[in-house]
Design a protein around this motif. Structure first.
Motif, PDB file in Angstrom:
ATOM      1  N   ALA A 195      51.721  30.032  17.724  1.00  0.00           N
ATOM      2  CA  ALA A 195      51.765  31.378  18.295  1.00  0.00           C
ATOM      3  C   ALA A 195      51.084  32.409  17.399  1.00  0.00           C
ATOM      4  O   ALA A 195      50.827  33.533  17.825  1.00  0.00           O
ATOM      5  CB  ALA A 195      53.217  31.792  18.547  1.00  0.00           C
ATOM      6  N   VAL A 196      50.792  32.032  16.157  1.00  0.00           N
ATOM      7  CA  VAL A 196      50.104  32.939  15.229  1.00  0.00           C
ATOM      8  C   VAL A 196      48.604  32.751  15.432  1.00  0.00           C
ATOM      9  O   VAL A 196      47.967  31.920  14.805  1.00  0.00           O
ATOM     10  CB  VAL A 196      50.502  32.660  13.769  1.00  0.00           C
ATOM     11  N   THR A 197      48.035  33.518  16.328  1.00  0.00           N
ATOM     12  CA  THR A 197      46.641  33.382  16.712  1.00  0.00           C
ATOM     13  C   THR A 197      45.771  34.433  16.022  1.00  0.00           C
ATOM     14  O   THR A 197      46.268  35.427  15.485  1.00  0.00           O
ATOM     15  CB  THR A 197      46.503  33.555  18.234  1.00  0.00           C
ATOM     16  N   ASP A 198      44.458  34.212  16.081  1.00  0.00           N
ATOM     17  CA  ASP A 198      43.527  35.214  15.551  1.00  0.00           C
ATOM     18  C   ASP A 198      43.714  36.541  16.272  1.00  0.00           C
ATOM     19  O   ASP A 198      43.601  37.607  15.656  1.00  0.00           O
ATOM     20  CB  ASP A 198      42.083  34.738  15.727  1.00  0.00           C
ATOM     21  N   ARG A 199      43.985  36.470  17.557  1.00  0.00           N
ATOM     22  CA  ARG A 199      44.166  37.699  18.331  1.00  0.00           C
ATOM     23  C   ARG A 199      45.390  38.479  17.845  1.00  0.00           C
ATOM     24  O   ARG A 199      45.329  39.703  17.688  1.00  0.00           O
ATOM     25  CB  ARG A 199      44.310  37.363  19.811  1.00  0.00           C
ATOM     26  N   LEU A 200      46.486  37.780  17.583  1.00  0.00           N
ATOM     27  CA  LEU A 200      47.694  38.448  17.107  1.00  0.00           C
ATOM     28  C   LEU A 200      47.439  39.120  15.762  1.00  0.00           C
ATOM     29  O   LEU A 200      47.850  40.270  15.545  1.00  0.00           O
ATOM     30  CB  LEU A 200      48.829  37.428  16.982  1.00  0.00           C
ATOM     31  N   VAL A 201      46.766  38.431  14.860  1.00  0.00           N
ATOM     32  CA  VAL A 201      46.440  39.008  13.550  1.00  0.00           C
ATOM     33  C   VAL A 201      45.588  40.262  13.722  1.00  0.00           C
ATOM     34  O   VAL A 201      45.830  41.293  13.100  1.00  0.00           O
ATOM     35  CB  VAL A 201      45.725  37.978  12.660  1.00  0.00           C
ATOM     36  N   GLU A 202      44.583  40.186  14.591  1.00  0.00           N
ATOM     37  CA  GLU A 202      43.690  41.329  14.814  1.00  0.00           C
ATOM     38  C   GLU A 202      44.447  42.504  15.426  1.00  0.00           C
ATOM     39  O   GLU A 202      44.187  43.670  15.069  1.00  0.00           O
ATOM     40  CB  GLU A 202      42.538  40.911  15.737  1.00  0.00           C
ATOM     41  N   GLU A 203      45.390  42.236  16.328  1.00  0.00           N
ATOM     42  CA  GLU A 203      46.141  43.309  16.972  1.00  0.00           C
ATOM     43  C   GLU A 203      47.016  44.070  15.971  1.00  0.00           C
ATOM     44  O   GLU A 203      47.298  45.254  16.167  1.00  0.00           O
ATOM     45  CB  GLU A 203      47.002  42.730  18.098  1.00  0.00           C
ATOM     46  N   ILE A 204      47.452  43.400  14.928  1.00  0.00           N
ATOM     47  CA  ILE A 204      48.242  44.065  13.899  1.00  0.00           C
ATOM     48  C   ILE A 204      47.342  44.728  12.861  1.00  0.00           C
ATOM     49  O   ILE A 204      47.636  45.823  12.361  1.00  0.00           O
ATOM     50  CB  ILE A 204      49.213  43.064  13.238  1.00  0.00           C
ATOM     51  N   TYR A 205      46.228  44.078  12.549  1.00  0.00           N
ATOM     52  CA  TYR A 205      45.300  44.616  11.548  1.00  0.00           C
ATOM     53  C   TYR A 205      44.598  45.882  12.032  1.00  0.00           C
ATOM     54  O   TYR A 205      44.473  46.865  11.281  1.00  0.00           O
ATOM     55  CB  TYR A 205      44.252  43.561  11.195  1.00  0.00           C
ATOM     56  N   ARG A 206      44.156  45.896  13.279  1.00  0.00           N
ATOM     57  CA  ARG A 206      43.307  46.990  13.778  1.00  0.00           C
ATOM     58  C   ARG A 206      43.931  48.379  13.594  1.00  0.00           C
ATOM     59  O   ARG A 206      43.279  49.283  13.053  1.00  0.00           O
ATOM     60  CB  ARG A 206      42.983  46.743  15.261  1.00  0.00           C
ATOM     61  N   PRO A 207      45.197  48.613  13.981  1.00  0.00           N
ATOM     62  CA  PRO A 207      45.755  49.962  13.798  1.00  0.00           C
ATOM     63  C   PRO A 207      45.897  50.363  12.330  1.00  0.00           C
ATOM     64  O   PRO A 207      45.956  51.556  12.017  1.00  0.00           O
ATOM     65  CB  PRO A 207      47.130  49.868  14.474  1.00  0.00           C
ATOM     66  N   SER A 208      45.971  49.372  11.431  1.00  0.00           N
ATOM     67  CA  SER A 208      46.119  49.689  10.008  1.00  0.00           C
ATOM     68  C   SER A 208      44.866  50.325   9.425  1.00  0.00           C
ATOM     69  O   SER A 208      44.909  50.875   8.318  1.00  0.00           O
ATOM     70  CB  SER A 208      46.469  48.426   9.210  1.00  0.00           C
ATOM     71  N   CYS A 209      43.762  50.259  10.171  1.00  0.00           N
ATOM     72  CA  CYS A 209      42.507  50.869   9.718  1.00  0.00           C
ATOM     73  C   CYS A 209      42.390  52.332  10.130  1.00  0.00           C
ATOM     74  O   CYS A 209      41.460  53.031   9.714  1.00  0.00           O
ATOM     75  CB  CYS A 209      41.310  50.087  10.274  1.00  0.00           C
TER      76      CYS A 209
END
Length: 298
Positions: A195-209
């Motif tokens: 369940a830990v997908t590239d998409r999930l990581v990106e969805e959490i990373y993106r707002p941190s920018c």
């Protein structure tokens, strides 16, 4: 507004609402039903409406479903404010009264669970029920805690004093927001690693920018904690459903469930084979539990 149905692999289209001169992002799916209340889904720390994608798709077949990005997270604005349960309580209350315009069932994960409980307990006119998924929030300590030894006490106070410094918070934030750190953290708190997908990581990373994200992070850990969970439960007057991912390494679900039941005996409780985010890890199971409970209790 017409409902939009998309696959769980697609982005769910959303829109913005202005609150206190700040842009707040939200998503709506499904149609209104006269015999069942709308659902309002609230994400946890560092997450967003994206984290509810699988649930919005599944639940919108039978419910009017709303999801919102709390101020400071996701696609919502990130002003340099003091962030607390009281702030998010007021945001959610105003969203329900001004945008949804009818009482809802609030469902929140982690930090979003605590914010949901604050709304349901302190603004009861807006809540038909509340669903907490591995909910955060402090209880009042009834028994005195053992005093740490002198070395640990001094070290702990030193670490806290450093973290109160803006430069230290900024450096910590820059470290933990790196995609590889996000992935490692998710792999620790998800039982199902697939369940830990590239998409999930990106969805959490993106707002941190986003500009302001470091200040939000610093404020969450420095602002005064909100009302204790046991106090909120004593004020609660609507049905309560607890859904626990029992493999959560951040909290002892069984132990915490006992505390909730002590203060609110009439709750309904389910333990699932999942980690800290059961709604994303076992969405079909969570959707089924929510559907049945809301239909029978709200």
């Amino acid at each position: 507004m017409s409902a939009t149905f998309v696959s769980s692999q697609d982005s769910i289209p959303g829109t913005y609402w202005q609150w206190r001169q700040q842009q707040i992002y939200y998503v709506r799916a499904g149609k209104s039903h006269s015999d069942r209340p709308p659902l309002l889904l609230i994400h946890g720390f560092g997450a967003s409406t994206d984290h509810w994608r699988k649930n919005i798709i599944g639940l919108s077949k039978d419910f009017e479903v709303w999801a919102i990005d709390l101020l400071g997270f996701g696609r919502s604005a990130k002003p340099n404010w003091d962030y607390s349960g009281d702030l998010w309580r007021d945001q959610l209350h105003d969203f329900i009264t001004q945008v949804i315009e009818k009482p809802v069932v609030l469902a929140g994960n982690s930090l979003g669970g605590y914010a949901s409980l604050c709304v349901a307990a302190q603004r009861p006119n807006t809540a038909k029920g509340v669903i907490l998924l591995n909910s955060a929030g402090p209880f009042t300590e009834i028994e005195p805690q053992p005093e740490p030894d002198l070395i640990r006490k001094i070290w702990g106070e030193l670490v806290l004093s450093i973290l109160r410094q803006s430069w230290a918070n900024f450096l910590l934030f820059q470290y933990i927001r790196q995609p590889w750190i996000i992935r490692k953290t998710l792999e620790k708190v998800y039982l199902d690693q697939s369940a830990v997908t590239d998409r999930l990581v990106e969805e959490i990373y993106r707002p941190s920018c986003d500009p302001g994200a470091p200040q939000v992070f610093a404020s969450v850990f420095s602002t005064r904690q909100g009302e204790k969970v046991d106090v909120l439960l004593k004020e609660l007057a609507c049905p309560l459903l607890l859904i626990w991912g029992e493999a959560d390494p951040w909290m002892n679900a069984k132990e915490r469930g006992i505390k909730f039941r002590h203060y609110y005996p009439n709750l309904v409780e389910h333990f699932l084979k999942a980690g800290h985010c059961p709604h994303d890890e076992v969405p079909d199971r969570v959707n089924s539990i929510i559907n049945q409970w809301v239909t029978n209790n709200c």
